[in-house]
Design an enzyme around this catalytic site. Structure first.
Site, PDB file in Angstrom:
ATOM      1  NE  ARG A  57       7.423   4.107   9.843  1.00 23.96           N
ATOM      2  CZ  ARG A  57       6.291   4.213   9.152  1.00 23.96           C
ATOM      3  NH1 ARG A  57       5.918   3.257   8.338  1.00 23.96           N
ATOM      4  NH2 ARG A  57       5.536   5.284   9.264  1.00 23.96           N
TER       5      ARG A  57
ATOM      6  CG  HIS B  96       5.373  -2.314  10.158  1.00 26.14           C
ATOM      7  ND1 HIS B  96       6.699  -2.694  10.197  1.00 26.14           N
ATOM      8  CD2 HIS B  96       5.304  -1.300   9.234  1.00 26.14           C
ATOM      9  CE1 HIS B  96       7.401  -1.921   9.357  1.00 26.14           C
ATOM     10  NE2 HIS B  96       6.578  -1.075   8.763  1.00 26.14           N
TER      11      HIS B  96
ATOM     12  CD  GLU C  16      10.872  -7.612   5.751  1.00 26.38           C
ATOM     13  OE1 GLU C  16      11.171  -8.720   6.262  1.00 26.38           O
ATOM     14  OE2 GLU C  16      10.581  -6.616   6.429  1.00 26.38           O
TER      15      GLU C  16
ATOM     16  CG  ASP D 102      -0.392 -17.405   8.168  1.00 25.54           C
ATOM     17  OD1 ASP D 102       0.735 -17.518   8.697  1.00 25.54           O
ATOM     18  OD2 ASP D 102      -1.445 -17.369   8.831  1.00 25.54           O
TER      19      ASP D 102
ATOM     20  CG  LEU E 190      11.677   2.320  -1.351  1.00 25.31           C
ATOM     21  CD1 LEU E 190      10.226   2.724  -1.473  1.00 25.31           C
ATOM     22  CD2 LEU E 190      12.474   2.840  -2.525  1.00 25.31           C
ATOM     23  CB  SER E 191      12.683   4.236   4.772  1.00 24.42           C
ATOM     24  OG  SER E 191      11.730   3.341   5.318  1.00 24.42           O
TER      25      SER E 191
ATOM     26  N   PRO F  82       0.790  -1.224   0.000  1.00 32.57           N
ATOM     27  CG  PRO F  82      -0.137  -1.106   2.119  1.00 32.57           C
ATOM     28  CD  PRO F  82       0.519  -2.064   1.168  1.00 32.57           C
TER      29      PRO F  82
ATOM     30  NE  ARG G  39       4.087   6.482   1.620  1.00 33.62           N
ATOM     31  CZ  ARG G  39       4.293   5.241   2.011  1.00 33.62           C
ATOM     32  NH1 ARG G  39       4.689   4.334   1.138  1.00 33.62           N
ATOM     33  NH2 ARG G  39       4.094   4.897   3.260  1.00 33.62           N
TER      34      ARG G  39
ATOM     35  NE  ARG H  84      10.430   5.931   8.443  1.00 29.83           N
ATOM     36  CZ  ARG H  84       9.471   5.751   7.528  1.00 29.83           C
ATOM     37  NH1 ARG H  84       9.584   4.806   6.617  1.00 29.83           N
ATOM     38  NH2 ARG H  84       8.404   6.525   7.553  1.00 29.83           N
TER      39      ARG H  84
HETATM   40  C1  DQA Z   1       8.345   0.892   3.712  1.00 29.81           C
HETATM   41  C2  DQA Z   1       8.479   1.090   5.224  1.00 29.81           C
HETATM   42  C3  DQA Z   1       7.152   0.851   5.913  1.00 29.81           C
HETATM   43  O1  DQA Z   1       7.283   1.054   7.311  1.00 29.81           O
HETATM   44  C4  DQA Z   1       6.111   1.831   5.389  1.00 29.81           C
HETATM   45  O2  DQA Z   1       4.850   1.567   5.978  1.00 29.81           O
HETATM   46  C5  DQA Z   1       6.024   1.852   3.909  1.00 29.81           C
HETATM   47  C6  DQA Z   1       7.247   1.729   3.114  1.00 29.81           C
HETATM   48  C7  DQA Z   1       9.649   1.246   2.964  1.00 29.81           C
HETATM   49  O3  DQA Z   1       9.752   0.901   1.798  1.00 29.81           O
HETATM   50  O4  DQA Z   1      10.531   1.891   3.529  1.00 29.81           O
HETATM   51  O5  DQA Z   1       4.960   2.074   3.343  1.00 29.81           O
HETATM   52  O6  DQA Z   1       8.078  -0.480   3.453  1.00 29.81           O
END
Ligand code: DQA
Length: 150
Positions: free
Chosen positions: A112, A81, A99, A88, A102-103, A10, A18, A108
């Site tokens: 998270r 999270h 997994e 599952d 980006l951040s 999402p 964003r 943070r």
């Molecule tokens: C994210 C980090 C998540 O905490 C956040 O809800 C996102 C993007 C990232 O790519 O850094 O929507 O997955």
């Protein structure tokens, strides 16, 4: 059927505008275009799907089970999270996955730092922005080639 399934959760359709301080200036199309180029170069196929709902993501994972997908790269975004259902689904199909974030989620808010995926992923990439997707592709391509004995 595609060799690699790239899933984005999402709000990642909003990349580019964003919170660029966290997620950078590249759009999702920019990222997907560069990954398509990498998979073409490697002679592999890539399918991308972004979804703002859990249902859409879960259905893509289920489809990967029957269509011969060899590797999944997933940025579950906020579902990282929260989503036992997505966890599952990945356990159910038993396809190796990375997994990606980006951040750097560890820099943070505390919520998270909790992930429903890290302990079942082949690995986690977090904090390298769009470049992280390229790292993930490199791993996926090498994994598939190794499996094919190339
Ligand atoms: C994210 C980090 C998540 O905490 C956040 O809800 C996102 C993007 C990232 O790519 O850094 O929507 O997955």
């Amino acid at each position: 059927m595609s060799d690699i399934l790239l899933l984005n959760g999402p709000n990642l359709n909003m990349l580019g505008t964003r919170e660029p301080n966290h997620y950078g200036a590249q759009t999702l199309d920019d990222i997907v275009n560069s990954l398509n180029a990498l998979s073409d170069q490697a002679g592999l196929t890539l399918k991308h799907h972004q979804d703002n709902s859990e249902v859409g993501l879960i259905e893509q994972i289920h489809a990967a089970h029957s269509d011969g997908t060899r590797y999944i790269i997933i940025n579950p975004a906020a579902f990282t999270h929260t989503s036992v259902a997505l966890r599952d689904a990945l356990l159910a199909v038993d396809i190796p996955f990375i997994e990606i974030h980006l951040s750097n989620v560890y820099k943070r808010e505390d919520f998270r730092k909790q992930s429903y995926f890290s302990d079942i992923a082949q690995g986690v990439i977090s904090g390298f922005g769009a470049q992280g997707y390229e790292f993930a592709m490199d791993v996926a391509i090498k994994h598939i080639k190794q499996q094919k004995g190339e």
